[in-house]
Design a protein around this motif. Sequence first.
Motif, short mmCIF file in Angstrom:
data_model
loop_
_atom_site.label_atom_id
_atom_site.label_comp_id
_atom_site.label_asym_id
_atom_site.label_seq_id
_atom_site.Cartn_x
_atom_site.Cartn_y
_atom_site.Cartn_z
N ALA A 74 -6.25 1.77 -5.22
CA ALA A 74 -5.52 0.59 -4.77
C ALA A 74 -5.27 -0.41 -5.90
O ALA A 74 -4.24 -1.10 -5.91
N LYS A 75 -6.22 -0.50 -6.84
CA LYS A 75 -6.07 -1.44 -7.96
C LYS A 75 -4.86 -1.05 -8.82
O LYS A 75 -4.07 -1.90 -9.24
N GLU A 76 -4.73 0.25 -9.07
CA GLU A 76 -3.59 0.72 -9.86
C GLU A 76 -2.28 0.45 -9.13
O GLU A 76 -1.29 0.05 -9.74
N ALA A 77 -2.28 0.65 -7.80
CA ALA A 77 -1.08 0.38 -7.01
C ALA A 77 -0.71 -1.10 -7.08
O ALA A 77 0.47 -1.45 -7.24
N GLU B 210 -1.44 -3.26 -9.45
CA GLU B 210 -0.94 -3.57 -10.79
C GLU B 210 0.50 -3.11 -10.97
O GLU B 210 1.26 -3.68 -11.73
N PHE B 211 0.87 -2.07 -10.22
CA PHE B 211 2.23 -1.53 -10.27
C PHE B 211 3.17 -2.35 -9.40
O PHE B 211 4.39 -2.24 -9.52
N GLY B 212 2.59 -3.17 -8.50
CA GLY B 212 3.41 -4.02 -7.65
C GLY B 212 3.39 -3.67 -6.18
O GLY B 212 4.22 -4.16 -5.41
N VAL B 213 2.42 -2.81 -5.76
CA VAL B 213 2.32 -2.41 -4.35
C VAL B 213 1.01 -2.95 -3.79
O VAL B 213 -0.08 -2.53 -4.20
N THR B 214 1.08 -3.89 -2.85
CA THR B 214 -0.10 -4.55 -2.30
C THR B 214 -0.21 -4.29 -0.81
O THR B 214 0.78 -4.35 -0.09
N PHE B 215 -1.42 -4.01 -0.35
CA PHE B 215 -1.69 -3.72 1.06
C PHE B 215 -2.63 -4.78 1.62
O PHE B 215 -3.76 -4.90 1.19
N ILE B 216 -2.12 -5.59 2.57
CA ILE B 216 -2.96 -6.55 3.29
C ILE B 216 -3.49 -5.84 4.53
O ILE B 216 -2.75 -5.64 5.49
N HIS B 217 -4.74 -5.48 4.53
CA HIS B 217 -5.30 -4.69 5.61
C HIS B 217 -5.57 -5.54 6.85
O HIS B 217 -5.77 -6.76 6.77
N GLN B 218 -5.60 -4.87 8.00
CA GLN B 218 -5.89 -5.56 9.26
C GLN B 218 -7.29 -6.15 9.25
O GLN B 218 -7.50 -7.27 9.70
N GLU B 219 -8.26 -5.38 8.74
CA GLU B 219 -9.63 -5.89 8.63
C GLU B 219 -9.76 -6.58 7.28
O GLU B 219 -9.43 -6.01 6.24
N MET B 220 -10.24 -7.79 7.28
CA MET B 220 -10.26 -8.61 6.09
C MET B 220 -11.11 -8.02 4.96
O MET B 220 -12.17 -7.47 5.20
#
Length: 493
Positions: free
Chosen positions: A71-74, A76-86
């Motif tokens: 997820a960190k690499e994603a 940094e590439f510009g893809v961010t996931f805001i998950h349902q569970e904090m």
Amino acid sequence: MEVKMIGISKSFGTNKVLEGVDFELRSGEIHALMGENGAGKSTLMNILTGLHKRDAGKIYIDGTEHYFKNAKEAEEFGVTFIHQEMNTFSNMTVLENMYLNRELKTKLGLLDNKKMAAEAKKIFNELHISLNLEAQVDTLSVGQQQMLEIAKSLMTNGKVLIMDEPTAALSETEIDNLFTIIRGLKNNGVAIVYISHRMEEIFALCDRITVMRDGISVSTHQISEVNVNQIVRDMVGRDIGDFYPEKTTPIGAIKFEVKNLTSTGLFENVSFSVREGEILGFSGLMGSGRTEIMRGIFGIDRYDSGEIRLNGEQITIRKPSDAIKKGIGFLTENRKDEGLILDFSLEDNIVLPSVDEFSKRGLLEQKTIDEFVALLLKRLVVKAENKDVPASSLSGGNQQKVVLAKWIGIGPQVLILDEPTRGVDVGAKREIYLLMNELAQRGVAILMISSDLPEVMSVSDRIIVVREGQLAGEVLKSEATQEKIMNLATGGN
């Protein structure tokens, strides 16, 4: 940034979660991803962002085959996931959470707290939210934590933003502010995947929609060319009838009363009653004190003064076990931290509050437990490989069903439901409404907190509006309108 996922498949053990899913995301669009709980929506996005590895299929980003290791690499590439569970750290401050693993430093290598605070405040101002940067996250409400997660994502200047149930714990005003932000991101070319079970949000906000069912991508539509009935049919494979089932239960005598309940700084002189077979709704803005009142009643938090009566008899509740012994259940809004023990099996979670009922001479009657759990899992249509899998392995909506099963299992006289359909799909929501009606028919008195105004107006017999820790007013179902409820919630007449 454009994303194309072709033929994505994924299994966890013998459980096939995705089977050849196709999904396309264009730059500058808001693309809804819908499906029942367990359909595979979050798994698909976890594969895109590198949290899970695909078993088969290909991913193209801007026409080039590309896979993220984590997820960190994603991000940094510009893809961010805001998950349902904090994904916040509860023992750290708001500012520390905002800059975790991306701290700003001075030329001397020291933390530049002044600059970080200034940037954080700028983002908070854009979102029209007020959070104390020095407050510990565990002092924030679920809704405030959700806004913190959204604020964190806006710091990355991402090109793809994935939002999983972002409004589940937000008030109407906060949702409006969030939609303004999302539309601004879209106008700047950001591609947004919007996962939600709220139809009205999908039609108000999104450009296209992809529907998933049982690990397969069933359809993709332009929002302007589809209606709610078609989406529901795609999701569940059938027509489900009226979304809010009619409640015909006769309402009986007063079952549960609260008189002048006060907890200094949280709520004051709260008095209400609920009758057998009645669903009493509680509405109000986030932070109004709705949840705090229920936590006091159930014994999670202490109250300073006031009376609680059950069947006309005054009772004392100082801790949750006192409430459970009296037949009072409480489905909390924070299922992850307070509703479930995630490492425990579904069976262990379900029988936990009623385990004494299954023991004879100090020994557990395992056969009776197995039959009891199987009945509840079937009744609530919980999608799980079996009753022995850990609760953490389930989707958010199925976890919610397990929490509900746990409290149904105690045979409650009074059931408190705090955001009972948060993160739950359209088919499962209706199942929960039917179950609430079924419990009401048995004489259970139900207290339901909901931030979803159409839900609270359609499901409740009466609605109490809470504002700043006090009861602002009461509205009968027959007289309820969104304007009337919001007027009371915001200090009108």
